[in-house]
Design an enzyme around this catalytic site. Sequence first.
Site, PDB file in Angstrom:
ATOM      1  N   GLU A 411       0.787  -1.225   0.000  1.00  0.00           N
ATOM      2  CA  GLU A 411       0.000   0.000   0.000  1.00  0.00           C
ATOM      3  C   GLU A 411       0.822   1.280   0.000  1.00  0.00           C
ATOM      4  OE1 GLU A 411      -3.022  -0.113   3.026  1.00  0.00           O
ATOM      5  OE2 GLU A 411      -4.185  -1.592   1.927  1.00  0.00           O
ATOM      6  N   TYR A 466     -11.508  -2.858   1.193  1.00  0.00           N
ATOM      7  CA  TYR A 466     -12.294  -2.800   2.429  1.00  0.00           C
ATOM      8  C   TYR A 466     -13.689  -2.215   2.189  1.00  0.00           C
ATOM      9  CZ  TYR A 466      -8.261  -4.427   4.930  1.00  0.00           C
ATOM     10  OH  TYR A 466      -7.236  -5.225   5.380  1.00  0.00           O
TER      11      TYR A 466
HETATM   12  C1  BDP Z   1      -4.476  -2.143   5.279  1.00  0.00           C
HETATM   13  C2  BDP Z   1      -3.054  -2.492   5.691  1.00  0.00           C
HETATM   14  C3  BDP Z   1      -2.980  -3.393   6.916  1.00  0.00           C
HETATM   15  C4  BDP Z   1      -3.965  -2.910   7.952  1.00  0.00           C
HETATM   16  C5  BDP Z   1      -5.360  -3.030   7.361  1.00  0.00           C
HETATM   17  C6  BDP Z   1      -6.436  -2.616   8.358  1.00  0.00           C
HETATM   18  O1  BDP Z   1      -2.346  -3.099   4.630  1.00  0.00           O
HETATM   19  O2  BDP Z   1      -1.674  -3.379   7.430  1.00  0.00           O
HETATM   20  O3  BDP Z   1      -3.868  -3.591   9.164  1.00  0.00           O
HETATM   21  O4  BDP Z   1      -5.449  -2.165   6.259  1.00  0.00           O
HETATM   22  O5  BDP Z   1      -6.734  -1.435   8.427  1.00  0.00           O
HETATM   23  O6  BDP Z   1      -4.505  -0.833   4.907  1.00  0.00           O
HETATM   24  O7  BDP Z   1      -6.916  -3.458   9.095  1.00  0.00           O
END
Ligand code: BDP
Length: 598
Positions: A411, A466
């Site tokens: 990322e 997400y």
């Molecule tokens: C992503 C990241 C990861 C985070 C995850 C989260 O790659 O390290 O822990 O989101 O927010 O952005 O749980």
Amino acid sequence: MLRPRITSTRELLALDGLWDFAVDDDTLLTPWAGPLAPALQAPVPASYNDIFTDPSIRDHVGWVWYQRIVRVPRGWTDERVIVRVDAATHHSVVYVGDVLVAEHEGGYLPFEADVTDRVAAGAEFLLTIGVDNRLTPDTIPPGTVTARPDGRLVQDYSHDFYNYAGLHRSVWLASRPAVHVCDVTVVTDIDGTTGLVDYTVEVSGEASVRVRLVDEAGAVVSAGEGRAGVLRVADARLWRPGSAYLYRLVIEAIVGHVVVDEYPLSVGIRTVAVDGARFPINGEPFYFTGFGKHEDTAVRGKGHDNAYLVHDFQLMDWIGANSFRTSHYPYAEEVLDFADRNGIVVIDETAAVGLNKRIEGGIAVAGGAEHNTFTSGFGPSIQDAHKREIRELIARDKNHPCVVMWSIANEPDSMIEGADEYFEPLFALARELDPTRPVTFVNLIAASPTMCRASQFADVLCLNRYYGWYEDAGDLVLAEAGLEAELREWEHRYRRPIIVTEYGADTIAGFHSVWDQPWTEEYQVGMLDVYHSVFDRVPAVVGEQVWNFADFQTKSGYFRVDGNKKGVFTRDRKPKAAAHALRTRWREIGRAKPGTDD
Ligand code: BDP
């Protein structure tokens, strides 16, 4: 760098155990000059942070010191003596007595020092290892250290896991002969039913080289002479996901008629490739099921622990996972050895996480997008540090059959100006160092198919998504539509394999609801279900890795309640409802997909 091993010509002493320990508060002027006093004791391997109750140790920013007396075995008179540190997070110095013998940057990769001239067989020496946990705009991962008005130093960083520090993996005293095998590179191929093992050996000094390949029953199946060659294995047993077969390549360095060094290497015969939007292993389309993981357990922090290693693999087997990503740093070599042995497929990642001012733990940072070039947000030498990480990772892990792809970053801000100039040479470097494996990086949702400047260089699109959590939280209808539209756009524009390398929902074990209520076990199950139905409709998706295998510790803040709770297992490895749901799906996929086209 070859891992130290015990062979007929090499010995090895683990220096694990309790070491004297001190936090550097600027009063320890030369901690290596004599015994640390007053001494605390800290376990090796382990992070030091959660061991002690004193918050000034847990939150310390800067150097700490580990020290112990080491006795060199009597029989090592004619041997080279090596101190090997498997990981010191993040910057380390090693002293034998008061002499600096090694210095290393980067918290998750090994380094060593030849200390032969400083020690004597049968005698003791004082070994002192300093470990500095500071992350700066020029380190990988990056961070910033600021001073509070009262003078306390505070470490800031954008990645979403606690900045555990210390001697996370074993420290070794190793012997090896003066003329020895320094490196070996193995590349395997398949020609019909014949396995091909292409090897290149580096030896220090004048010596001839002899190699033999031994099967699991101990029979020699092929042999050769010279520093490079190709061994042919008739009716080769392949290394397959879920069904590993390991040969042993025994390398001998010979002077006159004497075998002066012997080094064994596990070899799995397999191929990997990217073919259109497929990811074949041994020519058969492979579908990744599994996790992004962390090296993270209570009390030990990031300290390697074989009990957790074996237990985690048991849970992966139980749930039907065939793969994981070493998010977000190289894992202990024991982990890769175990994955080799157990047929678990690994995406091997550098520690280049948090190269992004835009987000912190998935959450947008106010004003974070204001820096307008990729490099202006970081220091001038970060790209050099990133290159060093790639070099050291590939040098360490190039011979593991389980490693099927390199991930050079997680990322990063790949949509900002300069990201293409920053990443192009890094991809080129990885390909130059290892022309046999695909190279990728892991893309953040903001860097959409039209905006991302780095995906053009990646062999496989690895996407962290997400929908239903950071986007449209609680609305799984919108989540499904958003995810499908985006995946189809990637598929259409790039025609490359897609692995969704992160998707998941924070979930407190024991929280329940009949509605789509974020943080409940039902919501985690429901969100994963929605993603799976989309994956099953988009042909370019060749893998799903849930975020995360287990709950893990993060820095404290108002948006994390005792860490990140997206684990399918709790931090102490108890299954949430999602674990059972995944088990049903992945065992079904395991039955349907290996080696098939559907
Ligand atoms: C992503 C990241 C990861 C985070 C995850 C989260 O790659 O390290 O822990 O989101 O927010 O952005 O749980």
